[in-house]
Design a protein around this motif. Structure first.
Motif, PDB file in Angstrom:
ATOM      1  N   VAL A  93       0.838  -1.202   0.000  1.00  0.00           N
ATOM      2  CA  VAL A  93       0.000   0.000   0.000  1.00  0.00           C
ATOM      3  C   VAL A  93       0.872   1.251   0.000  1.00  0.00           C
ATOM      4  O   VAL A  93       0.624   2.201  -0.750  1.00  0.00           O
ATOM      5  N   ARG A  94       1.906   1.251   0.837  1.00  0.00           N
ATOM      6  CA  ARG A  94       2.804   2.418   0.888  1.00  0.00           C
ATOM      7  C   ARG A  94       3.454   2.663  -0.471  1.00  0.00           C
ATOM      8  O   ARG A  94       3.646   3.806  -0.885  1.00  0.00           O
ATOM      9  N   GLY A  95       3.808   1.589  -1.177  1.00  0.00           N
ATOM     10  CA  GLY A  95       4.402   1.728  -2.508  1.00  0.00           C
ATOM     11  C   GLY A  95       3.465   2.420  -3.484  1.00  0.00           C
ATOM     12  O   GLY A  95       3.867   3.313  -4.223  1.00  0.00           O
ATOM     13  N   PHE A  96       2.200   2.021  -3.454  1.00  0.00           N
ATOM     14  CA  PHE A  96       1.237   2.668  -4.341  1.00  0.00           C
ATOM     15  C   PHE A  96       0.954   4.100  -3.902  1.00  0.00           C
ATOM     16  O   PHE A  96       0.790   4.993  -4.730  1.00  0.00           O
ATOM     17  N   GLU A  97       0.914   4.334  -2.595  1.00  0.00           N
ATOM     18  CA  GLU A  97       0.702   5.698  -2.096  1.00  0.00           C
ATOM     19  C   GLU A  97       1.859   6.620  -2.469  1.00  0.00           C
ATOM     20  O   GLU A  97       1.655   7.817  -2.681  1.00  0.00           O
ATOM     21  N   ALA A  98       3.056   6.076  -2.576  1.00  0.00           N
ATOM     22  CA  ALA A  98       4.225   6.868  -2.964  1.00  0.00           C
ATOM     23  C   ALA A  98       4.219   7.198  -4.456  1.00  0.00           C
ATOM     24  O   ALA A  98       4.994   8.029  -4.911  1.00  0.00           O
ATOM     25  N   GLY A  99       3.342   6.518  -5.212  1.00  0.00           N
ATOM     26  CA  GLY A  99       3.254   6.785  -6.645  1.00  0.00           C
ATOM     27  C   GLY A  99       3.672   5.633  -7.530  1.00  0.00           C
ATOM     28  O   GLY A  99       3.805   5.791  -8.743  1.00  0.00           O
ATOM     29  N   GLY A 100       3.884   4.467  -6.942  1.00  0.00           N
ATOM     30  CA  GLY A 100       4.274   3.306  -7.734  1.00  0.00           C
ATOM     31  C   GLY A 100       3.183   2.871  -8.698  1.00  0.00           C
ATOM     32  O   GLY A 100       1.995   3.018  -8.420  1.00  0.00           O
ATOM     33  N   THR A 101       3.609   2.336  -9.814  1.00  0.00           N
ATOM     34  CA  THR A 101       2.698   1.829 -10.829  1.00  0.00           C
ATOM     35  C   THR A 101       2.371   0.363 -10.579  1.00  0.00           C
ATOM     36  O   THR A 101       1.269  -0.090 -10.857  1.00  0.00           O
ATOM     37  N   ASP A 102       3.352  -0.355 -10.036  1.00  0.00           N
ATOM     38  CA  ASP A 102       3.196  -1.789  -9.818  1.00  0.00           C
ATOM     39  C   ASP A 102       4.152  -2.206  -8.704  1.00  0.00           C
ATOM     40  O   ASP A 102       5.007  -1.413  -8.287  1.00  0.00           O
ATOM     41  N   TYR A 103       4.008  -3.443  -8.241  1.00  0.00           N
ATOM     42  CA  TYR A 103       4.785  -3.910  -7.091  1.00  0.00           C
ATOM     43  C   TYR A 103       5.005  -5.403  -7.244  1.00  0.00           C
ATOM     44  O   TYR A 103       4.035  -6.153  -7.360  1.00  0.00           O
ATOM     45  N   VAL A 104       6.264  -5.822  -7.302  1.00  0.00           N
ATOM     46  CA  VAL A 104       6.589  -7.256  -7.343  1.00  0.00           C
ATOM     47  C   VAL A 104       7.537  -7.570  -6.191  1.00  0.00           C
ATOM     48  O   VAL A 104       8.296  -6.709  -5.751  1.00  0.00           O
ATOM     49  N   THR A 105       7.458  -8.798  -5.693  1.00  0.00           N
ATOM     50  CA  THR A 105       8.310  -9.163  -4.572  1.00  0.00           C
ATOM     51  C   THR A 105       9.467 -10.050  -5.022  1.00  0.00           C
ATOM     52  O   THR A 105       9.354 -10.810  -5.988  1.00  0.00           O
ATOM     53  N   LYS A 106      10.580  -9.907  -4.309  1.00  0.00           N
ATOM     54  CA  LYS A 106      11.765 -10.713  -4.556  1.00  0.00           C
ATOM     55  C   LYS A 106      11.611 -12.045  -3.836  1.00  0.00           C
ATOM     56  O   LYS A 106      10.990 -12.086  -2.778  1.00  0.00           O
ATOM     57  N   PRO A 107      12.146 -13.098  -4.365  1.00  0.00           N
ATOM     58  CA  PRO A 107      12.894 -13.107  -5.613  1.00  0.00           C
ATOM     59  C   PRO A 107      11.952 -12.917  -6.800  1.00  0.00           C
ATOM     60  O   PRO A 107      10.856 -13.486  -6.829  1.00  0.00           O
ATOM     61  N   VAL A 108      12.380 -12.089  -7.739  1.00  0.00           N
ATOM     62  CA  VAL A 108      11.512 -11.769  -8.870  1.00  0.00           C
ATOM     63  C   VAL A 108      11.567 -12.874  -9.911  1.00  0.00           C
ATOM     64  O   VAL A 108      12.564 -13.571 -10.049  1.00  0.00           O
ATOM     65  N   SER A 109      10.489 -13.001 -10.630  1.00  0.00           N
ATOM     66  CA  SER A 109      10.408 -13.890 -11.783  1.00  0.00           C
ATOM     67  C   SER A 109      10.693 -13.022 -13.008  1.00  0.00           C
ATOM     68  O   SER A 109       9.914 -12.113 -13.314  1.00  0.00           O
ATOM     69  N   ALA A 110      11.799 -13.277 -13.676  1.00  0.00           N
ATOM     70  CA  ALA A 110      12.180 -12.437 -14.812  1.00  0.00           C
ATOM     71  C   ALA A 110      11.083 -12.356 -15.875  1.00  0.00           C
ATOM     72  O   ALA A 110      10.764 -11.250 -16.334  1.00  0.00           O
ATOM     73  N   PRO A 111      10.464 -13.470 -16.291  1.00  0.00           N
ATOM     74  CA  PRO A 111       9.411 -13.352 -17.307  1.00  0.00           C
ATOM     75  C   PRO A 111       8.240 -12.472 -16.837  1.00  0.00           C
ATOM     76  O   PRO A 111       7.676 -11.708 -17.619  1.00  0.00           O
ATOM     77  N   GLU A 112       7.890 -12.562 -15.563  1.00  0.00           N
ATOM     78  CA  GLU A 112       6.806 -11.735 -15.037  1.00  0.00           C
ATOM     79  C   GLU A 112       7.195 -10.264 -15.030  1.00  0.00           C
ATOM     80  O   GLU A 112       6.412  -9.398 -15.436  1.00  0.00           O
TER      81      GLU A 112
END
Length: 150
Positions: A93-112
């Protein structure tokens, strides 16, 4: 395969993550620039706007949330995708409130991540082109209005 002109700025202070993303995104056809801090990211975007930005949250200096908020003052349309190990709802939520467009968690999936970046970069490019066309069409009308434009 993305348009080879799509450029992504990867912002992370972990060199292993940067190398992995640089390799994966480069292999997918993106031009990749890297920054290791929020300050470097802000300077990089001010110098040359990328098509999208991958942004870690936990970094030395200013964190990703503050970096995102500052970047929004420079460019309100830049797609900013957070990538972080912080997966609790409050952080998302904080990420989107800061102005983020999207949010992915690590470890990231490169294709995603590639699919998300491509989708966001295409939408942002279309929005900029549309806005440019509308602005260009409005110029003759504004010139005819003369002093009435404030």
């Amino acid at each position: 395969m993305p348009d080879p002109k799509f450029e992504v700025l990867v912002v992370d202070d972990h060199s292993d993550t940067v190398r992995l993303l640089e390799s994966e995104l480069g292999a997918a056809g993106f031009a990749v620039r890297c920054a290791s801090s929020g300050e470097e990211a802000i300077a990089a975007v001010a110098a040359a706007r990328p098509d999208a930005l991958l942004l870690d949250v936990r970094m030395a200096g200013i964190d990703g949330f503050e970096t995102c908020a500052r970047l929004r003052r420079i460019d309100g349309d830049l797609p900013i995708v957070f990538m972080t190990g912080l997966d609790e709802t409050e952080h998302v939520v904080r990420g989107f409130e800061a102005g983020g467009t999207d949010y992915v968690t690590k470890p990231v999936s490169a294709p995603e991540v590639i699919a998300r970046l491509l989708a966001h970069a295409r939408v942002a490019r279309l929005a900029r082109a549309t806005r440019g066309a509308v602005d260009a069409a409005a110029l003759p009308r504004l010139a005819l209005a003369g002093d009435r434009v404030s």
